[in-house]
Design an enzyme around this catalytic site. Structure first.
Site, mmCIF file in Angstrom:
data_model
loop_
_atom_site.group_PDB
_atom_site.id
_atom_site.type_symbol
_atom_site.label_atom_id
_atom_site.label_comp_id
_atom_site.label_asym_id
_atom_site.label_seq_id
_atom_site.Cartn_x
_atom_site.Cartn_y
_atom_site.Cartn_z
ATOM 1 N N SER A 37 0.830 -1.205 0.000
ATOM 2 C CA SER A 37 0.000 0.000 0.000
ATOM 3 C C SER A 37 0.868 1.260 0.000
ATOM 4 C CB SER A 37 -0.886 -0.020 1.250
ATOM 5 O OG SER A 37 -1.995 0.820 1.098
ATOM 6 N N PRO A 38 0.388 2.335 -0.626
ATOM 7 C CA PRO A 38 1.163 3.588 -0.594
ATOM 8 C C PRO A 38 1.291 4.103 0.834
ATOM 9 C CG PRO A 38 -1.031 3.936 -1.528
ATOM 10 C CD PRO A 38 -0.854 2.461 -1.401
ATOM 11 N N CYS A 91 3.127 7.267 3.027
ATOM 12 C CA CYS A 91 3.893 8.514 3.062
ATOM 13 C C CYS A 91 5.155 8.334 3.891
ATOM 14 C CB CYS A 91 3.044 9.636 3.635
ATOM 15 S SG CYS A 91 1.704 10.169 2.562
ATOM 16 N N GLN A 150 0.426 6.578 -6.443
ATOM 17 C CA GLN A 150 -0.811 7.210 -5.996
ATOM 18 C C GLN A 150 -0.692 8.715 -6.194
ATOM 19 O OE1 GLN A 150 -1.917 7.733 -1.723
ATOM 20 N NE2 GLN A 150 -3.533 6.268 -2.199
ATOM 21 N N TYR A 188 -8.509 13.983 2.012
ATOM 22 C CA TYR A 188 -7.757 14.840 1.111
ATOM 23 C C TYR A 188 -8.696 15.405 0.031
ATOM 24 C CZ TYR A 188 -3.962 12.864 3.792
ATOM 25 O OH TYR A 188 -3.154 12.476 4.834
ATOM 26 N N ARG A 212 -8.603 5.112 -4.781
ATOM 27 C CA ARG A 212 -8.794 4.828 -3.353
ATOM 28 C C ARG A 212 -9.921 5.702 -2.841
ATOM 29 N NH1 ARG A 212 -4.437 3.919 1.476
ATOM 30 N NH2 ARG A 212 -4.439 1.888 0.442
ATOM 31 N N LEU A 271 -5.511 -3.205 8.737
ATOM 32 C CA LEU A 271 -5.308 -4.229 9.771
ATOM 33 C C LEU A 271 -5.431 -5.650 9.204
ATOM 34 C CD1 LEU A 271 -6.940 -2.649 12.951
ATOM 35 C CD2 LEU A 271 -4.547 -2.636 12.214
ATOM 36 N N ARG A 297 1.578 -0.969 7.125
ATOM 37 C CA ARG A 297 2.434 -1.125 8.303
ATOM 38 C C ARG A 297 2.960 -2.550 8.451
ATOM 39 N NH1 ARG A 297 -1.620 2.181 12.173
ATOM 40 N NH2 ARG A 297 -3.054 1.409 10.566
#
Length: 370
Positions: free
Chosen positions: A22-23, A25, A100, A182, A230, A301, A324
């Site tokens: 996943s993208p 930052c 992305q 965003y 997304r 998760l 993560r």
């Protein structure tokens, strides 16, 4: 045969498994330009065994960055640096590289998370943010400037320019960031969009600008390369954006040929109340897939191989995206393949790491010595 390690085709792109990085930052760019950190980070996770790595939210104009350290693709310097990184990746990995494209809107001009993450005032090096309406993200913050027709045109053109740069450096797929509070999500949500023109009010009007961005990017990105979106499936706030509206938005995107929906949630309001738990957003991916028939990506998760396998095997989602979990275990897909009987690609330099009980983990390998 593991469902998680079965292939999927998105336009002209065939992914060898259903695992996506996943993208994420990194807040480590300089004036939008990637640094040595990005070189290390991207090259590392391109060897994770996932079939696709998505480069972090890459902003289409300087004032659209979340933080001063966020990545952008609005300058020749950034394009050149990213091309150098991708050239290195391609030498050692066949993982598809997505990007992305994003604009933070009123959530821009924030401090890096490890510096508190709050709005940086203009007087302290921040910048004036823009949004659908002049409503601050949090009470007490300076208000963003409501975008006028020329501002909307500028941002559409910035997305087009970034998409063209992405194609020039060899990006395989684009994901548009319509989630997490965003800019595109700000247009969709009635909590942040109070406009009275053709971009506000009704669901059709609130969807208009995000759909214009999709159309503009799709028109300039090669037809055989996929473009996904997304979304935040719900604001987790009463009276906000919700799953029913998300499904209508997904249907409108499907009519335009969107290639996947990445189903996340939240981010537009500090009043959100999220019930966290393993795979807590899978329900949204499942509903969007059921109601639209679109390929969907589940995220949030998802940490265990058998959990990911069940999500794909049961048809709740077509792909799973890990963030993560991949940072914590950059070889997550290797370990999942070992547990589920799948196969992943690994560079020959790493073939000797294959466990003695998993002789087919990396496919057909040879390793001799004298």
């Amino acid at each position: 045969m593991s469902a998680l390690f079965s292939p999927i085709k998105l336009r002209g792109l065939t992914l060898k498994n259903r695992i996506v990085v996943s993208p994420m930052c990194q807040y480590s760019a300089e004036d939008g330009v990637p640094t040595d950190w990005h070189f290390t980070h991207i090259n590392n996770l391109a060897l994770s065994g996932a079939s696709m790595f998505c480069i972090e939210a890459t902003h289409v104009e300087a004032i659209g960055r979340i933080t001063p350290g966020c990545l952008g693709l609005y300058s020749d310097a950034s394009e050149a640096a990213l091309k150098q990184i991708l050239t290195s990746v391609r030498k050692h990995s066949s993982t598809a590289i997505a990007m992305q494209l994003a604009h933070a809107g009123r959530k821009a001009s924030s401090a890096r998370p490890w510096d508190g993450g709050q709005l940086i005032p203009v007087s302290e090096g921040g910048w004036q943010t823009v949004a659908p309406s002049a409503i601050p993200h949090k009470d007490g913050e300076a208000a963003p400037t409501a975008l006028d027709a020329s501002g909307l045109k500028r941002i559409r053109e910035a997305f087009v320019d970034a998409a063209q740069r992405a194609e020039r450096i060899g990006i395989d797929a684009i994901e548009l960031h319509g989630a997490h509070g965003y800019l595109l999500h700000q247009f969709l949500s009635p909590l942040s969009n109070k406009r009275t023109d053709e971009y506000g009010g009704s669901l059709e009007n609130r969807m208009r600008f995000p759909l214009e961005i999709y159309d503009a990017v799709r028109a300039v990105f090669p037809h055989d390369k996929p473009v996904g979106m997304r979304v935040s499936s719900t604001d987790w706030v009463e009276g906000g954006w919700d799953l029913a509206q998300t499904i209508e938005f997904a249907r409108a995107l499907k009519a335009r040929g969107v290639d996947w929906i990445d189903a996340s949630s939240g981010g537009v309001s500090p009043l959100q109340k999220i019930a966290l738990g393993p795979g807590y957003q899978v329900q949204f991916a499942e509903a969007i897939k059921r109601e639209t028939g679109l390929p969907v990506m589940a995220v949030g998760l998802i940490t265990e191989p058998r959990q990911a396998e069940e999500i794909v095997a049961s048809g709740k989602a077509d792909m799973v995206a890990l963030a993560r979990g991949m940072l914590y275990d950059p070889r997550w897909a290797w370990h999942a393949a070992a547990e589920l009987g799948g196969e992943v690609e690994a560079p020959p330099q790493y073939w000797r790491s294959q466990p003695s009980t998993q002789k087919a983990l990396f496919g057909k390998t040879t390793f001799g010595a004298r």
